[in-house]
Design a protein around this motif. Structure first.
Motif, short mmCIF file in Angstrom:
data_model
loop_
_atom_site.label_atom_id
_atom_site.label_comp_id
_atom_site.label_asym_id
_atom_site.label_seq_id
_atom_site.Cartn_x
_atom_site.Cartn_y
_atom_site.Cartn_z
N ARG A 226 0.83 -1.21 0.00
CA ARG A 226 0.00 0.00 0.00
C ARG A 226 0.86 1.26 0.00
O ARG A 226 0.50 2.28 -0.59
N LYS B 244 0.90 4.22 -2.86
CA LYS B 244 0.80 5.63 -2.51
C LYS B 244 1.92 6.42 -3.19
O LYS B 244 1.71 7.54 -3.66
N ALA C 70 -5.10 -3.70 -3.61
CA ALA C 70 -3.65 -3.76 -3.41
C ALA C 70 -3.08 -5.01 -4.09
O ALA C 70 -2.00 -4.99 -4.68
N VAL D 252 -10.31 1.28 -0.19
CA VAL D 252 -9.09 1.25 -1.00
C VAL D 252 -9.42 1.00 -2.48
O VAL D 252 -8.63 1.31 -3.36
N GLU E 104 -4.77 4.21 1.42
CA GLU E 104 -4.82 3.35 2.58
C GLU E 104 -5.98 3.76 3.47
O GLU E 104 -6.34 4.93 3.52
#
Ligand code: WT7
Length: 657
Positions: free
Chosen positions: A369, A373, A401, A544, A551
């Motif tokens: 995650r 990002k 994810a 998500v 997150e």
């Protein structure tokens, strides 16, 4: 990390909200050459003990066992009267088989220094270290605390202990002096092995001062064995011995003696989120059998051609089982990396994969995650075409994810194995097999062959497909914990009392319509909303799945109307703007994805989430924030400034304290 007190009594079933239709079939070439095929499930179902005996035969025993399993619930003995040496199995036998020149570890230091260690090198290093431990008065059954950075001397230390039958207790290098001291005391350790420090985030990070502080007050410790890694100034005490003084001058020959299959191999403390740490005890024969077999099966490890990298720290069980014991027992070539993923740049992991042509990567959802990002453009700069299997462990992996990992790291080619297990289980228990399973993103799918796990309701009845409840293990398995060090009663109470005759790991789970398993996090985290049990994991995964969210952490806060209301803490993706309407947009998105019952009462946009040092979200602290309480014990938090950052961001739910 099972709970101190078993899950909430009101919980009967867990609502099954998330729908997921994506499927990923195994690649044809991988399936055709897979180490383990679908037959393994049938073989194990027909005769579970014979299946594990065949797995044990992959190891070299000095004396074969008489009986596969002696089960006096909840105390198990596996491979009774068998004798083997774990270090011999991990090192010497590969050298004897002519693989001395094969690389065991490509070690990469954070500053960019590197070392290549062959099996022959490892045999010499482990022998010398074993001789040094003997000279320091450490013998069979003695406890050795290990507090080290991720340097080659760390696996060497574990193997040296295993070789002489000393019991290692590795304490993660990020823990405080108090945590180290309490673990040394509980195990009554004689020796600490440490280093001056290690490199983290571009700078030397000292370890020795923490050891000095802990040991000043630990009468059981006779010596402190210190590796020089960073060259930092260290204060000397009369217990200190430098590794380069004592280990280097030892003979590189050491004859391993066989130990009993049930002799202890290691203690590893797991703290959970509260309470006195539990010293999880693992023994030799069953532990090595299952860690080696699962590494062979779940990663489809081909020792001749694979380059395998598990990014965990050896301070956690993942590193014990899947950096040290499993891979070495299988004769694998592994990568070990000392530092953090963002040093000196955010592409460091991908650069390492490119450099060593890594074929199998095993990492954690929290890391995945974070990479999401940071942005897709970073991994895109590197050649990762060598990768063929990806693994995930530590937390439920959100479907989004999972798909990101597969696409952006695995080039949309590699199977992803979501592996469920615990410190207590010693090795992987529930996971897809990469050459067999048509995997669903976010699902650990099925218990491995030889493992009998189920999802049950409050009354210990198996739930039907489509239902949710408590994960249990119905039959003992070779790498199960044998007890909690020095506290059999706590072992019984913690794991074997909630459901008569079953092991209760403390996790919630559901069976989907096909009977495949989805792990839903700790049962203590389950929310009760208007009479429905809703898992935090499902709401987090729904959040998500929104393109603006990187997150999310979800908690249930006391609510006068609905018993609990859903409060969500959200980190936005790099590019997303924190506009006025984002909270409404996300609430509607969850409502559409999971149904109105799961619509969060509140969405709070935050810069960081509170995590333990192993990367698990500490929902307990977020509940304190959501319920406007002063924030509880933060000593197990990886970064203690995070709670302040979060509280500052909160207009409505901020704590006064
Ligand atoms: C707890 C065990 C296993 C080694 C690292 C953690 C959670 C672990 C998964 C997964 C969902 C997972 C569970 C478990 N967990 N793997 N694949 N899916 N949850 O070891 O610190 O002993 O933690 O981690 O809640 O009980 P640990």
């Amino acid at each position: 990390m099972a709970p101190e007190t078993p899950g909430r009594e009101t919980q009967e079933t867990l609502s099954n909200l998330l729908r997921e239709d994506r499927r990923f079939e195994p690649p044809a070439d991988l399936a055709a050459a897979a180490n383990v095929t679908a037959e393994a499930y049938e073989e194990a179902a027909q005769d579970r003990l014979a299946f594990w005996e065949r797995a044990a035969e992959r190891l070299t025993w000095e004396q074969r066992w008489e009986t596969a399993l002696d089960w006096k619930p909840p105390f198990a003995k596996w491979f009774v009267d068998g004798k083997l040496n774990v270090a011999y199995n991990c090192v010497d036998r590969h050298v004897e088989a002519g693989h001395g020149d094969k690389v065991a570890y490509f070690w990469e230091g954070e500053p960019g220094d590197s070392r290549t260690i062959t099996y022959a090198d490892l045999q010499k290093e482990v022998s010398k270290a074993a001789n040094a431990l003997t000279e320091l008065g450490v013998g069979k059954g003695d406890r050795v605390a290990i507090y080290m950075p991720m340097i080659p001397e760390l696996p060497v230390s574990l193997l040296a202990c295993a070789r002489i039958g000393a019991i290692h207790s590795v304490v993660f290098g990020g823990f405080s002096a108090t945590a180290l001291k309490s673990r040394i005391d509980d195990a009554d350790a004689k020796l600490v092995i440490t280093a001056d420090g290690g490199f983290r985030r571009g700078a030397p990070s000292a370890l020795k001062p923490t050891v000095d502080e802990a040991v000043a007050d630990c009468p059981s410790i006779e010596h402190v064995l210190v590796v020089r890694r960073t060259g930092q100034e260290v204060a000397q005490t009369d217990k200190d011995v430098w590794w380069h003084d004592i280990v280097e001058r030892q003979s590189a020959e050491h004859t391993p003696v066989a130990h009993d299959a049930e002799d202890p191999l290691f203690i590893l403390y797991t703290s959970g989120t509260t309470g006195k740490p539990k010293g999880i005890l693992h023994t030799t024969g069953g532990y090595l059998t299952q860690s080696a077999w699962t590494h062979h099966a779940v990663f489809d490890l081909k020792p001749e051609s694979d380059i395998y990298w598990c990014t965990a720290d050896i301070g956690w069980v993942t590193g014990h089982s899947y950096i040290v014991y499993g891979p070495l027992a299988n004769g694998a070539t592994s990568v070990i990396y000392e530092g953090t993923p963002d040093t000196p740049h955010r592409g460091r992991f991908w650069e390492i994969i490119q450099k060593y042509r890594v074929t199998i990567l095993y990492t954690a959802p929290t890391a995945i995650r974070t990479f999401m990002k940071w942005g897709d453009d970073i991994p895109a700069k590197f050649d990762m075409s060598s990768l063929r299997v990806l693994g995930s462990v530590g937390e439920p992996i959100n479907p989004e994810a999972y798909v990101w990992y597969r696409e952006h790291i695995g080039g949309d080619r590699t199977p992803v194995v979501d592996t469920w297990w615990q410190t207590e289980t010693g090795a992987i228990m529930i996971s897809p097999l990469p050459g067999v399973t048509a995997a669903k993103p976010g699902a650990a799918m099925k218990p491995l062959p030889g493992i009998v796990a189920d999802v049950v309701d409050d009354q210990a009845q198996s739930v039907p497909n489509g239902g949710g409840g408590f994960l249990v293990v119905r039959e003992p398995w070779p790498s199960m914990l044998r007890t909690i060090w020095g506290d059999d009663q706590r072992y019984i109470d913690t794991y074997w009392s909630r459901f008569e005759g079953f092991y209760f790991p403390g996790d919630g789970a559901k069976k989907d319509e096909d009977g495949d398993l989805w792990l839903l996090g700790r049962v203590d985290d389950v929310m009760l909303v208007s009479g429905h049990n809703i898992s935090t994991t499902e709401v987090e995964s729904a959040l998500v799945s929104h393109p603006k969210v990187a997150e999310a952490a979800v908690v249930g806060a006391t609510d006068p109307v609905t018993t609990q209301a859903i409060v969500s803490f959200v980190i936005l993706r790099g590019a997303a703007e924190e506009g006025e309407d984002i909270a409404k947009e996300l609430r509607d998105h969850v409502s559409k994805t999971l149904g109105p019952i799961a619509k969060p009462r509140q969405i709070l946009i935050v810069p960081e989430l509170p995590k333990t040092r192993s990367g698990k979200i500490m929902r307990r602290l977020l509940r304190d924030v959501a319920e406007n309480r002063s924030i509880g014990d933060v000593t197990t938090l990886a970064d203690s400034s995070v709670m302040k950052l979060i509280s500052e961001k909160l207009p409505s739910a901020a704590s006064e304290d």
